[in-house]
Design an enzyme around this catalytic site. Structure first.
Site, PDB file in Angstrom:
ATOM      1  N   CYS A 167     -19.287 -62.086  31.245  1.00 29.88           N
ATOM      2  CA  CYS A 167     -19.300 -63.630  31.363  1.00 29.88           C
ATOM      3  C   CYS A 167     -20.744 -64.406  30.729  1.00 29.88           C
ATOM      4  O   CYS A 167     -20.671 -63.946  29.554  1.00 29.88           O
ATOM      5  CB  CYS A 167     -19.012 -63.990  32.865  1.00 29.88           C
ATOM      6  SG  CYS A 167     -18.467 -65.754  33.150  1.00 29.88           S
TER       7      CYS A 167
ATOM      8  N   HIS B  64     -15.111 -60.419  35.117  1.00 35.87           N
ATOM      9  CA  HIS B  64     -16.019 -59.756  36.074  1.00 35.87           C
ATOM     10  C   HIS B  64     -15.525 -58.525  36.451  1.00 35.87           C
ATOM     11  O   HIS B  64     -14.917 -58.462  37.561  1.00 35.87           O
ATOM     12  CB  HIS B  64     -16.331 -60.738  37.107  1.00 35.87           C
ATOM     13  CG  HIS B  64     -17.186 -61.928  36.646  1.00 35.87           C
ATOM     14  ND1 HIS B  64     -18.482 -62.028  36.909  1.00 35.87           N
ATOM     15  CD2 HIS B  64     -16.887 -63.242  36.267  1.00 35.87           C
ATOM     16  CE1 HIS B  64     -19.172 -63.047  36.370  1.00 35.87           C
ATOM     17  NE2 HIS B  64     -18.067 -63.936  36.120  1.00 35.87           N
TER      18      HIS B  64
ATOM     19  N   GLU C  41     -17.389 -56.306  37.916  1.00 31.31           N
ATOM     20  CA  GLU C  41     -17.694 -55.788  39.094  1.00 31.31           C
ATOM     21  C   GLU C  41     -17.258 -56.402  40.336  1.00 31.31           C
ATOM     22  O   GLU C  41     -17.666 -56.112  41.530  1.00 31.31           O
ATOM     23  CB  GLU C  41     -19.110 -56.164  38.962  1.00 31.31           C
ATOM     24  CG  GLU C  41     -19.521 -57.738  39.153  1.00 31.31           C
ATOM     25  CD  GLU C  41     -19.236 -58.531  37.866  1.00 31.31           C
ATOM     26  OE1 GLU C  41     -19.733 -59.640  37.856  1.00 31.31           O
ATOM     27  OE2 GLU C  41     -18.740 -58.058  36.866  1.00 31.31           O
TER      28      GLU C  41
END
Length: 190
Positions: A78, A171, A173
């Site tokens: 991002c 994302h 994560e």
């Protein structure tokens, strides 16, 4: 192996948790000397303008760029992708690390309330689709000739690689799926 996480702002804890789940030691990179003890670095999501300001205030910008140019593996997600990019559409004067030959458009997938997730095929990490979570995500609008595209959404690249640099508009994560991080770790171990 030690993986650094640029610890300025953004999803630092989520990347740290994912790496620790994979048995990897992490270093929160806050000073140039931290770059000397890592085998790769993650540039997390967050607010890209803030990244640039704090990087320069902490004298990290030039040190990080030099490490990346000399082959330190990096993964930007991002806002981290924006930081790695060569060009930002409609912001030609905004400073970037210029280590990934792409042009990005900031917040191209909409505002916070327009965030979404979708499942995408990413062949380099396996046959099972991967959940991609987009939060005020940038869009890759142009790629250089040496940039590999690993995944697309709506005919736009969302996961790219050039030499030692991985860039993602989403994302990884924020999922429970470690495959993107595992792919990055393979790049860090040679």
């Amino acid at each position: 192996m030690k993986i650094g996480i640029l610890a300025i702002q953004g999803s630092i804890v989520e990347h740290k948790n994912m790496l620790e789940r994979l048995g990897v030691e992490t270093v929160l990179v806050k000073k140039p000397e931290h770059l000397e003890i890592i085998d790769g670095i993650i540039l997390p999501g967050g607010e890209s303008t803030t990244f640039f300001t704090i990087l320069e205030n902490r004298l990290l910008f030039d040190a990080l760029r030099e490490k990346l140019v000399n082959g330190l593996p990096a993964m930007g997600t991002c806002a981290g992708l924006i930081l790695l990019s060569s060009r930002i559409e409609n912001h030609p004067d905004q400073k970037t690390l210029k280590v990934l030959d792409i042009t990005v458009s900031r917040n191209a997938y909409g505002r916070q309330r327009e965030s979404f997730s979708t499942y995408v095929k990413i062949p380099v990490i396996g046959d099972r689709e991967y959940e991609c979570i987009f939060i005020r995500a940038p869009q890759i609008v142009e790629i250089g000739r040496n940039v590999k595209v690993h995944a697309t959404f709506n005919d736009r690249p969302i996961f790219v690689e050039e030499n030692n640099i991985l860039g993602l508009t989403f994302h990884p994560e924020l999922t429970d799926d470690p495959r993107i991080h595992e792919y990055f770790l393979k790049r860090c171990s040679g």
